[in-house]
Design an enzyme around this catalytic site. Structure first.
Site, PDB file in Angstrom:
ATOM      1  N   THR A   1      78.662  36.463  37.415  1.00 56.04           N
ATOM      2  CA  THR A   1      77.715  37.652  37.611  1.00 56.04           C
ATOM      3  C   THR A   1      76.770  37.544  38.661  1.00 56.04           C
ATOM      4  OG1 THR A   1      75.953  38.825  36.146  1.00 56.04           O
ATOM      5  CG2 THR A   1      76.660  36.526  35.599  1.00 56.04           C
ATOM      6  N   ASP A   2      76.280  38.661  39.274  1.00 48.13           N
ATOM      7  CA  ASP A   2      75.135  38.734  39.986  1.00 48.13           C
ATOM      8  C   ASP A   2      74.093  38.007  39.518  1.00 48.13           C
ATOM      9  OD1 ASP A   2      74.709  40.872  38.592  1.00 48.13           O
ATOM     10  OD2 ASP A   2      74.464  42.158  40.242  1.00 48.13           O
ATOM     11  N   GLU A   3      73.790  37.998  38.108  1.00 51.11           N
ATOM     12  CA  GLU A   3      72.555  37.800  37.433  1.00 51.11           C
ATOM     13  C   GLU A   3      72.361  36.239  37.667  1.00 51.11           C
ATOM     14  OE1 GLU A   3      71.690  39.445  33.762  1.00 51.11           O
ATOM     15  OE2 GLU A   3      73.085  41.157  34.457  1.00 51.11           O
TER      16      GLU A   3
ATOM     17  N   LYS B   1      75.737  31.476  32.261  1.00 54.84           N
ATOM     18  CA  LYS B   1      76.744  31.750  32.962  1.00 54.84           C
ATOM     19  C   LYS B   1      76.481  30.969  34.145  1.00 54.84           C
ATOM     20  CE  LYS B   1      79.256  34.881  32.936  1.00 54.84           C
ATOM     21  NZ  LYS B   1      80.811  34.905  32.562  1.00 54.84           N
TER      22      LYS B   1
ATOM     23  N   TYR C   1      71.295  34.554  29.036  1.00 53.21           N
ATOM     24  CA  TYR C   1      72.623  35.090  29.243  1.00 53.21           C
ATOM     25  C   TYR C   1      72.840  34.409  30.778  1.00 53.21           C
ATOM     26  CZ  TYR C   1      76.077  37.995  31.783  1.00 53.21           C
ATOM     27  OH  TYR C   1      77.053  38.505  32.683  1.00 53.21           O
TER      28      TYR C   1
HETATM   29  P1  NAD Z   1      82.427  42.442  26.891  1.00 53.90           P
HETATM   30  O1  NAD Z   1      81.220  42.042  26.214  1.00 53.90           O
HETATM   31  O2  NAD Z   1      82.813  43.557  26.834  1.00 53.90           O
HETATM   32  O3  NAD Z   1      83.602  41.523  26.318  1.00 53.90           O
HETATM   33  C1  NAD Z   1      83.542  40.005  26.071  1.00 53.90           C
HETATM   34  C2  NAD Z   1      85.082  39.713  25.608  1.00 53.90           C
HETATM   35  O4  NAD Z   1      85.012  38.290  25.335  1.00 53.90           O
HETATM   36  C3  NAD Z   1      85.230  40.279  24.245  1.00 53.90           C
HETATM   37  O5  NAD Z   1      86.472  40.680  23.952  1.00 53.90           O
HETATM   38  C4  NAD Z   1      84.917  39.134  23.113  1.00 53.90           C
HETATM   39  O6  NAD Z   1      85.593  39.194  21.891  1.00 53.90           O
HETATM   40  C5  NAD Z   1      85.569  38.000  24.086  1.00 53.90           C
HETATM   41  N1  NAD Z   1      84.808  36.704  23.524  1.00 53.90           N
HETATM   42  C6  NAD Z   1      83.413  36.488  23.541  1.00 53.90           C
HETATM   43  N2  NAD Z   1      83.164  35.054  23.288  1.00 53.90           N
HETATM   44  C7  NAD Z   1      84.552  34.468  23.122  1.00 53.90           C
HETATM   45  C8  NAD Z   1      85.062  33.308  22.844  1.00 53.90           C
HETATM   46  N3  NAD Z   1      83.998  32.130  22.794  1.00 53.90           N
HETATM   47  N4  NAD Z   1      86.199  32.833  22.880  1.00 53.90           N
HETATM   48  C9  NAD Z   1      87.359  33.847  23.178  1.00 53.90           C
HETATM   49  N5  NAD Z   1      86.562  35.113  23.447  1.00 53.90           N
HETATM   50  C10 NAD Z   1      85.473  35.611  23.630  1.00 53.90           C
HETATM   51  O7  NAD Z   1      82.138  41.673  28.165  1.00 53.90           O
HETATM   52  P2  NAD Z   1      82.522  42.531  29.796  1.00 53.90           P
HETATM   53  O8  NAD Z   1      81.347  43.367  30.293  1.00 53.90           O
HETATM   54  O9  NAD Z   1      83.778  42.842  29.602  1.00 53.90           O
HETATM   55  O10 NAD Z   1      82.460  41.168  30.650  1.00 53.90           O
HETATM   56  C11 NAD Z   1      83.479  40.322  30.875  1.00 53.90           C
HETATM   57  C12 NAD Z   1      83.304  39.179  31.867  1.00 53.90           C
HETATM   58  O11 NAD Z   1      82.350  39.874  33.170  1.00 53.90           O
HETATM   59  C13 NAD Z   1      81.767  37.966  31.382  1.00 53.90           C
HETATM   60  O12 NAD Z   1      82.176  36.860  31.570  1.00 53.90           O
HETATM   61  C14 NAD Z   1      80.735  38.677  32.130  1.00 53.90           C
HETATM   62  O13 NAD Z   1      79.590  37.732  32.261  1.00 53.90           O
HETATM   63  C15 NAD Z   1      81.248  39.160  33.444  1.00 53.90           C
HETATM   64  N6  NAD Z   1      80.518  40.308  33.906  1.00 53.90           N
HETATM   65  C16 NAD Z   1      80.054  41.386  33.280  1.00 53.90           C
HETATM   66  C17 NAD Z   1      79.394  42.482  34.141  1.00 53.90           C
HETATM   67  C18 NAD Z   1      79.181  43.573  33.437  1.00 53.90           C
HETATM   68  O14 NAD Z   1      78.354  44.499  34.056  1.00 53.90           O
HETATM   69  N7  NAD Z   1      79.602  44.133  32.205  1.00 53.90           N
HETATM   70  C19 NAD Z   1      78.834  42.287  35.470  1.00 53.90           C
HETATM   71  C20 NAD Z   1      79.330  41.207  36.023  1.00 53.90           C
HETATM   72  C21 NAD Z   1      80.141  39.991  35.189  1.00 53.90           C
HETATM   73  P1  TYD Z   2      72.177  46.541  30.809  1.00 51.63           P
HETATM   74  O1  TYD Z   2      73.202  47.568  30.968  1.00 51.63           O
HETATM   75  O2  TYD Z   2      71.784  45.760  29.636  1.00 51.63           O
HETATM   76  O3  TYD Z   2      72.750  45.418  32.128  1.00 51.63           O
HETATM   77  P2  TYD Z   2      71.881  44.155  32.674  1.00 51.63           P
HETATM   78  O4  TYD Z   2      70.700  44.042  31.837  1.00 51.63           O
HETATM   79  O5  TYD Z   2      72.946  43.074  32.696  1.00 51.63           O
HETATM   80  O6  TYD Z   2      71.599  44.827  34.109  1.00 51.63           O
HETATM   81  O7  TYD Z   2      70.953  46.992  31.643  1.00 51.63           O
HETATM   82  C1  TYD Z   2      70.940  47.811  32.676  1.00 51.63           C
HETATM   83  C2  TYD Z   2      69.618  48.197  33.439  1.00 51.63           C
HETATM   84  O8  TYD Z   2      69.073  49.118  32.400  1.00 51.63           O
HETATM   85  C3  TYD Z   2      68.517  47.026  33.038  1.00 51.63           C
HETATM   86  O9  TYD Z   2      67.456  46.983  34.011  1.00 51.63           O
HETATM   87  C4  TYD Z   2      67.848  47.394  31.603  1.00 51.63           C
HETATM   88  C5  TYD Z   2      67.930  48.822  31.540  1.00 51.63           C
HETATM   89  N1  TYD Z   2      68.011  49.380  30.139  1.00 51.63           N
HETATM   90  C6  TYD Z   2      67.207  50.485  29.548  1.00 51.63           C
HETATM   91  O10 TYD Z   2      66.440  50.782  30.355  1.00 51.63           O
HETATM   92  N2  TYD Z   2      67.332  51.038  28.480  1.00 51.63           N
HETATM   93  C7  TYD Z   2      68.560  50.504  27.591  1.00 51.63           C
HETATM   94  O11 TYD Z   2      68.657  50.907  26.538  1.00 51.63           O
HETATM   95  C8  TYD Z   2      69.409  49.495  27.972  1.00 51.63           C
HETATM   96  C9  TYD Z   2      70.265  48.888  27.211  1.00 51.63           C
HETATM   97  C10 TYD Z   2      68.949  48.896  29.387  1.00 51.63           C
END
Ligand code: NAD
Ligand code: TYD
Length: 328
Positions: free
Chosen positions: A116-118, A144, A140
């Site tokens: 992630t960019d975070e 990561k 988080y």
């Molecule tokens: P999500 O929360 O929707 O899904 C996570 C999945 O991982 C779920 O199916 C969960 O059951 C599984 N999981 C969790 N812990 C586990 C474990 N210990 N063993 C096996 N399975 C496990 O997440 P997402 O948004 O699809 O994110 C997927 C990946 O992408 C993550 O690594 C996240 O850090 C990365 N990512 C997400 C975003 C975003 O905006 N959502 C952005 C950049 C990177």
């Molecule tokens: P989020 O979807 O939790 O992603 P991330 O924290 O990984 O960027 O949040 C996106 C942005 O929206 C973040 O600046 C937090 C804000 N946010 C709200 O303002 N209200 C909400 O209820 C949530 C869940 C997030």
């Protein structure tokens, strides 16, 4: 190619699995099915499913039999949950990634860590490159980052063919409604208040999950072992503008907006430079306006997907996090 996709029952993992199966790959999914993992996300996609945790060496060994590469999406992914209860973040990101790396190394498998960019922290102006310092600010992003460093150490020390792909904020169908966009869309559809943290001027660099998935496939195939590749979306947007666009798309009005207490340690802005992965031939396809409208339509048309979530344990999470009940 036969792929092991860890965390493939989640939001982005299931998008990736769908794309790879359509492209002709065979896929084994290993997933613990936490609150965010759902078999429904893959019900229309041919795959082998193994229910297990990445931190469990036996489950990992069974799932890895006969595969050619491993892609690890498995993670705890919500910043607010990491602030309230960081334990699972440490277990899955640190121990889980370690167990996967050991098993992949033993078998000489190519390995891709989804990140992630975070990990770079917040940036006022300009964009992070792969050379930017790592300054994570939440449990988080810190865990990561630890996982990324472990992956890089395996590539460096053991010559393991491992790569990392870091995405910006994803959105699209099947995203769990604890994240900003699906939460706001479902609340707007139901006429519930739209909670905006702080002043709503935090900026995120939005990428459609299909675009992030195609970047991951591209890096898996063309990435140089040991390297990191950023995949950022084509558009940036302050949160309050995201909320206003959703209000327009759902025909609501701004009286639903409710400014709530800010997240502790809230990162102000994320922005990724994707020049390195673009040089490998990847380009994002979906602009934010178009992808957001499609996402709103998807949630409107797929009540079967979110009804069990909104009527289940999510209600308790929501009441705890926002100090108010969701409407029925
Ligand atoms: P999500 O929360 O929707 O899904 C996570 C999945 O991982 C779920 O199916 C969960 O059951 C599984 N999981 C969790 N812990 C586990 C474990 N210990 N063993 C096996 N399975 C496990 O997440 P997402 O948004 O699809 O994110 C997927 C990946 O992408 C993550 O690594 C996240 O850090 C990365 N990512 C997400 C975003 C975003 O905006 N959502 C952005 C950049 C990177
Ligand atoms: P989020 O979807 O939790 O992603 P991330 O924290 O990984 O960027 O949040 C996106 C942005 O929206 C973040 O600046 C937090 C804000 N946010 C709200 O303002 N209200 C909400 O209820 C949530 C869940 C997030």
């Amino acid at each position: 190619m036969k792929l092991l996709v860890c965390g493939g029952a989640g939001f982005i993992g299931s998008t990736f699995v769908r794309q790879r199966v359509e492209a002709g790959d065979e896929v084994v999914v290993l997933d613990k099915l936490t609150y965010a993992g759902r078999r429904e996300n893959l019900q229309d996609v041919e795959h082998v499913f193994v229910h297990g945790a990445i931190e469990d060496p036996e489950a990992v060994a069974g799932a890895m039999a006969g595969v050619g590469a491993v892609v690890n999406f498995a993670a705890e992914t919500h910043v607010d949950r990491s602030i309230a209860e960081p334990d699972a973040f440490v277990r899955t990101h640190a121990v889980g990634t370690f167990v996967l790396l050991e098993a992949a190394r033993e078998r000489g498998l190519r390995y891709l860590q989804v990140s992630t960019d975070e990990v770079y922290g917040s940036i006022e102006e300009g964009s992070f490159t792969e050379e930017s310092p790592l300054r994570p600010s939440s449990p988080y992003s810190a865990t990561k980052t630890g996982a990324d460093l472990l992956v890089q150490s395996y590539a460096h020390t053991y010559d393991m063919p491992a790569v990392i792909c870091r995405g910006s904020n994803n959105y699209g169908p099947r995203q769990y409604p604890e994240k900003l966009i699906p939460l706001i869309v479902l609340n707007a559809i139901h006429g519930d208040p739209l909670p905006v943290y702080g002043d709503g001027m935090q900026v995120r660099n939005w990428i459609h999950a299909r675009d992030f998935s195609s970047a991951i496939a591209h890096v898996l195939q063309h990435g140089v072992p040991g390297e990191v590749y950023n995949a950022g979306g084509p558009d940036e947007c302050p949160n309050i503008d995201v909320v206003r666009r959703v209000i327009e798309l759902t025909g609501r009005d701004e009286s639903l907006i409710e400014y709530v207490t800010d997240r502790p340690g809230h990162d102000r802005r994320y922005s990724l430079s994707s020049d390195k992965v673009r040089a490998l031939g990847w380009e994002p396809q979906v602009r934010f306006d178009e992808g957001l409208a499609e996402t709103v339509d998807w949630f409107r048309d797929n009540a079967w997907w979110w009804e069990p979530i909104r009527s289940g344990a999510y209600r308790e999470y929501y009441a705890r996090q926002y100090g108010r009940e969701l409407s029925a």
